[in-house]
Motif scaffolding. Structure first.
Motif, PDB file in Angstrom:
ATOM      1  N   HIS A 153       0.835  -1.202   0.000  1.00  0.00           N
ATOM      2  CA  HIS A 153       0.000   0.000   0.000  1.00  0.00           C
ATOM      3  C   HIS A 153       0.870   1.252   0.000  1.00  0.00           C
ATOM      4  O   HIS A 153       1.960   1.265   0.566  1.00  0.00           O
ATOM      5  N   GLY A 154       0.356   2.301  -0.653  1.00  0.00           N
ATOM      6  CA  GLY A 154       1.051   3.581  -0.688  1.00  0.00           C
ATOM      7  C   GLY A 154       0.614   4.479   0.442  1.00  0.00           C
ATOM      8  O   GLY A 154      -0.581   4.605   0.733  1.00  0.00           O
ATOM      9  N   ARG A 155       1.573   5.127   1.079  1.00  0.00           N
ATOM     10  CA  ARG A 155       1.235   6.031   2.172  1.00  0.00           C
ATOM     11  C   ARG A 155       0.424   7.236   1.701  1.00  0.00           C
ATOM     12  O   ARG A 155      -0.280   7.866   2.490  1.00  0.00           O
ATOM     13  N   ALA A 156       0.533   7.571   0.410  1.00  0.00           N
ATOM     14  CA  ALA A 156      -0.185   8.729  -0.135  1.00  0.00           C
ATOM     15  C   ALA A 156      -1.404   8.324  -0.957  1.00  0.00           C
ATOM     16  O   ALA A 156      -1.903   9.117  -1.765  1.00  0.00           O
ATOM     17  N   ASP A 157      -1.899   7.124  -0.755  1.00  0.00           N
ATOM     18  CA  ASP A 157      -3.054   6.641  -1.513  1.00  0.00           C
ATOM     19  C   ASP A 157      -4.298   7.428  -1.104  1.00  0.00           C
ATOM     20  O   ASP A 157      -4.749   7.347   0.044  1.00  0.00           O
ATOM     21  N   ASP A 158      -4.861   8.193  -2.047  1.00  0.00           N
ATOM     22  CA  ASP A 158      -6.062   8.963  -1.748  1.00  0.00           C
ATOM     23  C   ASP A 158      -7.311   8.336  -2.364  1.00  0.00           C
ATOM     24  O   ASP A 158      -8.388   8.947  -2.362  1.00  0.00           O
ATOM     25  N   THR A 159      -7.185   7.144  -2.912  1.00  0.00           N
ATOM     26  CA  THR A 159      -8.333   6.402  -3.423  1.00  0.00           C
ATOM     27  C   THR A 159      -8.772   5.333  -2.429  1.00  0.00           C
ATOM     28  O   THR A 159      -9.952   5.243  -2.072  1.00  0.00           O
ATOM     29  N   CYS A 160      -7.833   4.546  -1.994  1.00  0.00           N
ATOM     30  CA  CYS A 160      -8.079   3.533  -0.957  1.00  0.00           C
ATOM     31  C   CYS A 160      -7.253   3.948   0.266  1.00  0.00           C
ATOM     32  O   CYS A 160      -6.041   3.713   0.300  1.00  0.00           O
ATOM     33  N   PRO A 161      -7.874   4.569   1.239  1.00  0.00           N
ATOM     34  CA  PRO A 161      -7.122   5.166   2.357  1.00  0.00           C
ATOM     35  C   PRO A 161      -6.212   4.163   3.072  1.00  0.00           C
ATOM     36  O   PRO A 161      -6.597   2.999   3.270  1.00  0.00           O
ATOM     37  N   PRO A 162      -5.019   4.609   3.457  1.00  0.00           N
ATOM     38  CA  PRO A 162      -4.115   3.708   4.182  1.00  0.00           C
ATOM     39  C   PRO A 162      -4.727   3.081   5.430  1.00  0.00           C
ATOM     40  O   PRO A 162      -4.341   1.976   5.818  1.00  0.00           O
ATOM     41  N   ARG A 163      -5.669   3.776   6.047  1.00  0.00           N
ATOM     42  CA  ARG A 163      -6.278   3.200   7.254  1.00  0.00           C
ATOM     43  C   ARG A 163      -6.968   1.874   6.944  1.00  0.00           C
ATOM     44  O   ARG A 163      -7.079   1.008   7.812  1.00  0.00           O
ATOM     45  N   TRP A 164      -7.456   1.719   5.703  1.00  0.00           N
ATOM     46  CA  TRP A 164      -8.078   0.447   5.329  1.00  0.00           C
ATOM     47  C   TRP A 164      -7.055  -0.688   5.378  1.00  0.00           C
ATOM     48  O   TRP A 164      -7.356  -1.782   5.861  1.00  0.00           O
ATOM     49  N   ALA A 165      -5.868  -0.427   4.853  1.00  0.00           N
ATOM     50  CA  ALA A 165      -4.829  -1.458   4.860  1.00  0.00           C
ATOM     51  C   ALA A 165      -4.446  -1.822   6.290  1.00  0.00           C
ATOM     52  O   ALA A 165      -4.241  -3.009   6.612  1.00  0.00           O
ATOM     53  N   ARG A 166      -4.342  -0.816   7.163  1.00  0.00           N
ATOM     54  CA  ARG A 166      -3.991  -1.102   8.556  1.00  0.00           C
ATOM     55  C   ARG A 166      -5.067  -1.954   9.231  1.00  0.00           C
ATOM     56  O   ARG A 166      -4.760  -2.910   9.946  1.00  0.00           O
ATOM     57  N   ALA A 167      -6.327  -1.571   8.994  1.00  0.00           N
ATOM     58  CA  ALA A 167      -7.420  -2.308   9.625  1.00  0.00           C
ATOM     59  C   ALA A 167      -7.488  -3.746   9.113  1.00  0.00           C
ATOM     60  O   ALA A 167      -7.722  -4.684   9.894  1.00  0.00           O
ATOM     61  N   THR A 168      -7.285  -3.940   7.830  1.00  0.00           N
ATOM     62  CA  THR A 168      -7.297  -5.291   7.277  1.00  0.00           C
ATOM     63  C   THR A 168      -6.150  -6.115   7.840  1.00  0.00           C
ATOM     64  O   THR A 168      -6.331  -7.289   8.201  1.00  0.00           O
ATOM     65  N   GLN A 169      -4.974  -5.508   7.947  1.00  0.00           N
ATOM     66  CA  GLN A 169      -3.838  -6.231   8.501  1.00  0.00           C
ATOM     67  C   GLN A 169      -4.080  -6.629   9.949  1.00  0.00           C
ATOM     68  O   GLN A 169      -3.791  -7.771  10.356  1.00  0.00           O
ATOM     69  N   ARG A 170      -4.640  -5.700  10.738  1.00  0.00           N
ATOM     70  CA  ARG A 170      -4.937  -6.048  12.129  1.00  0.00           C
ATOM     71  C   ARG A 170      -5.927  -7.209  12.208  1.00  0.00           C
ATOM     72  O   ARG A 170      -5.762  -8.128  13.014  1.00  0.00           O
ATOM     73  N   ALA A 171      -6.944  -7.160  11.351  1.00  0.00           N
ATOM     74  CA  ALA A 171      -7.950  -8.228  11.360  1.00  0.00           C
ATOM     75  C   ALA A 171      -7.349  -9.560  10.935  1.00  0.00           C
ATOM     76  O   ALA A 171      -7.680 -10.618  11.497  1.00  0.00           O
ATOM     77  N   MET A 172      -6.472  -9.538   9.940  1.00  0.00           N
ATOM     78  CA  MET A 172      -5.830 -10.778   9.524  1.00  0.00           C
ATOM     79  C   MET A 172      -4.953 -11.340  10.629  1.00  0.00           C
ATOM     80  O   MET A 172      -4.960 -12.557  10.892  1.00  0.00           O
ATOM     81  N   ARG A 173      -4.202 -10.476  11.285  1.00  0.00           N
ATOM     82  CA  ARG A 173      -3.362 -10.951  12.374  1.00  0.00           C
ATOM     83  C   ARG A 173      -4.203 -11.567  13.493  1.00  0.00           C
ATOM     84  O   ARG A 173      -3.852 -12.605  14.059  1.00  0.00           O
ATOM     85  N   ARG A 174      -5.306 -10.901  13.825  1.00  0.00           N
ATOM     86  CA  ARG A 174      -6.173 -11.451  14.873  1.00  0.00           C
ATOM     87  C   ARG A 174      -6.716 -12.823  14.483  1.00  0.00           C
ATOM     88  O   ARG A 174      -6.924 -13.685  15.335  1.00  0.00           O
ATOM     89  N   ALA A 175      -6.963 -13.003  13.189  1.00  0.00           N
ATOM     90  CA  ALA A 175      -7.501 -14.271  12.704  1.00  0.00           C
ATOM     91  C   ALA A 175      -6.430 -15.333  12.510  1.00  0.00           C
ATOM     92  O   ALA A 175      -6.740 -16.472  12.146  1.00  0.00           O
ATOM     93  N   GLY A 176      -5.182 -14.985  12.747  1.00  0.00           N
ATOM     94  CA  GLY A 176      -4.104 -15.959  12.618  1.00  0.00           C
ATOM     95  C   GLY A 176      -3.560 -16.130  11.219  1.00  0.00           C
ATOM     96  O   GLY A 176      -2.856 -17.104  10.946  1.00  0.00           O
ATOM     97  N   VAL A 177      -3.863 -15.193  10.309  1.00  0.00           N
ATOM     98  CA  VAL A 177      -3.355 -15.282   8.943  1.00  0.00           C
ATOM     99  C   VAL A 177      -1.879 -14.911   8.915  1.00  0.00           C
ATOM    100  O   VAL A 177      -1.441 -13.961   9.579  1.00  0.00           O
ATOM    101  N   ASP A 178      -1.105 -15.631   8.146  1.00  0.00           N
ATOM    102  CA  ASP A 178       0.307 -15.317   7.918  1.00  0.00           C
ATOM    103  C   ASP A 178       0.359 -14.147   6.938  1.00  0.00           C
ATOM    104  O   ASP A 178       0.420 -14.338   5.723  1.00  0.00           O
ATOM    105  N   SER A 179       0.314 -12.927   7.460  1.00  0.00           N
ATOM    106  CA  SER A 179       0.143 -11.747   6.610  1.00  0.00           C
ATOM    107  C   SER A 179       1.238 -10.720   6.837  1.00  0.00           C
ATOM    108  O   SER A 179       1.777 -10.592   7.938  1.00  0.00           O
ATOM    109  N   GLU A 180       1.557  -9.998   5.754  1.00  0.00           N
ATOM    110  CA  GLU A 180       2.539  -8.919   5.785  1.00  0.00           C
ATOM    111  C   GLU A 180       1.915  -7.677   5.158  1.00  0.00           C
ATOM    112  O   GLU A 180       1.100  -7.786   4.241  1.00  0.00           O
ATOM    113  N   LEU A 181       2.321  -6.504   5.638  1.00  0.00           N
ATOM    114  CA  LEU A 181       1.879  -5.239   5.058  1.00  0.00           C
ATOM    115  C   LEU A 181       3.111  -4.393   4.769  1.00  0.00           C
ATOM    116  O   LEU A 181       3.842  -4.010   5.688  1.00  0.00           O
TER     117      LEU A 181
END
Length: 365
Positions: free
Chosen positions: A308-336
């Protein structure tokens, strides 16, 4: 244990100047530590508008809404082997073809008429067998979309590096058949198209005498923007389908947020179609949760890379952070991975591709 399904799958822009990149999570992310979830073979989360059906041997069971992640997961989705068409391009590294195949679905609430789908296939030169990546492109108005549009750079880079790359023209796009839902399925049909594309690749791999030496046991998914959301859904619908998943500049993993960002204020046909069929997110929260991937991340078994791009004004970076947190909570082997770039990835494109290759090489070795 190899969780990959057999051919019948049950589940249903480039600059060379690099800007600074961070290969780990953004410090602002602070993802939550993983916590135990349900089994990857279970269907967690809401029943998405399901109805109770009587069982003679016990209590009533919930039947998932066919227009939901668990509803599509309860169906069976297959693709006929790819058919090679015209040669689009030949380079020193690969040959590019127009391709078609047919997607078939069956099961509770499935649209069972086969759909003809089109796409573009890049095949590296050499004997192979080669690992493969199925590409899920971002939003382009279907009225102007052309076959293979949206991830041309990525497709070429992949083939240059020895990956078979299959770009999917979703239903309603290019030479693919129309979308039977008319756009009312919140892109779950696009996820089915991607699942069928994986099966179509495996099918041609098993056909003697083809010019597509793909390794059926080394396949990954790669989506960007809207396609990032599509591959998230595929991973939740069909755990074990592929070996790895990559999502660049992805939309939210909650469809209510995507509705607010891209549809609510447009007052166009997409808005009318969705509201007539399902209501607004605030009026039908169970439905909108059921068509989202996030509630079902504990079904995901594949390693997942988000870029994800820090300057993404189409898909806000907060979405990527929230998805990553949710994946981690679910035990997914995930990287951001974060880059100093916008939604389209210009200056950081090459660096982001190199990070993607490192991930793919590791998991498709």
């Amino acid at each position: 244990m190899d969780l990959r399904p057999s051919r019948v799958i049950v589940a249903a822009c480039a600059g060379l100047m690099l800007m600074s990149a961070c290969s780990a999570d953004d410090p602002a992310d602070d993802p939550a530590a993983p916590s135990p979830g349900q089994s990857a073979t279970s269907t967690p989360g809401p029943t998405a508008g399901g109805s109770a059906s009587p069982d003679a041997d016990g209590p009533a069971e919930e039947t998932a809404d066919p227009v939901s992640v668990p509803g599509v997961a309860a169906q069976t989705h297959t693709g006929t082997p790819l058919r090679l068409g015209a040669v689009r391009e030949q380079t020193a590294a690969y040959t590019s073809y127009d391709v078609t195949w047919r997607a078939r679905s069956s099961g509770p609430g499935a649209y069972e008429e086969p759909l003809r789908l089109s796409g573009v296939l890049n095949v590296p030169r050499g004997d192979g067998p080669f690992p493969a990546v199925v590409l899920a492109h971002g939003y382009i108005d279907p009225a102007v979309y052309q076959s293979g549009q949206g991830m041309t750079r990525e497709r070429g880079f992949l083939a240059d590096r020895g990956y078979v790359a299959l770009h999917v023209d979703y239903r309603g796009h290019a030479r693919s058949d129309p979308d039977p839902s008319g756009g009312a399925d919140v892109r779950l049909g696009y996820a089915i198209d991607v699942i069928s594309a994986v099966d179509a690749l495996r099918g041609i791999a098993e056909r003697d005498g083809t010019d597509v030496p793909v390794d059926p046991d080394r396949i990954a998914l790669f989506g960007r923007s809207m396609g990032g959301g599509v591959v998230q859904k595929v991973a939740a619908i069909s755990p074990g389908l592929v070996d790895a998943v990559v999502a660049w500049a992805s939309v939210s993993s909650l469809e209510a947020e995507n509705f607010d960002q891209f549809i609510r204020d447009d007052n166009d046909e997409r808005l009318d179609t969705l509201v007539r069929a399902h209501g607004l997110p605030e009026d039908s929260p169970d439905f909108w949760e059921g068509v989202s991937s996030r509630p079902y991340f504990d079904r995901v078994t594949e390693p997942f890379l988000a870029v994800h791009g820090r300057a993404d004004d189409t898909c806000p970076p907060r979405w990527a952070r929230a998805t990553q947190r949710a994946m981690r909570r679910a035990g997914v082997d995930s990287e951001l991975a974060w880059y100093d770039d916008g939604h389209a990835f210009g200056p950081a494109f090459v660096a982001a591709m190199e990070r993607t290759f490192s991930f793919l090489d590791e998991h498709l070795a």
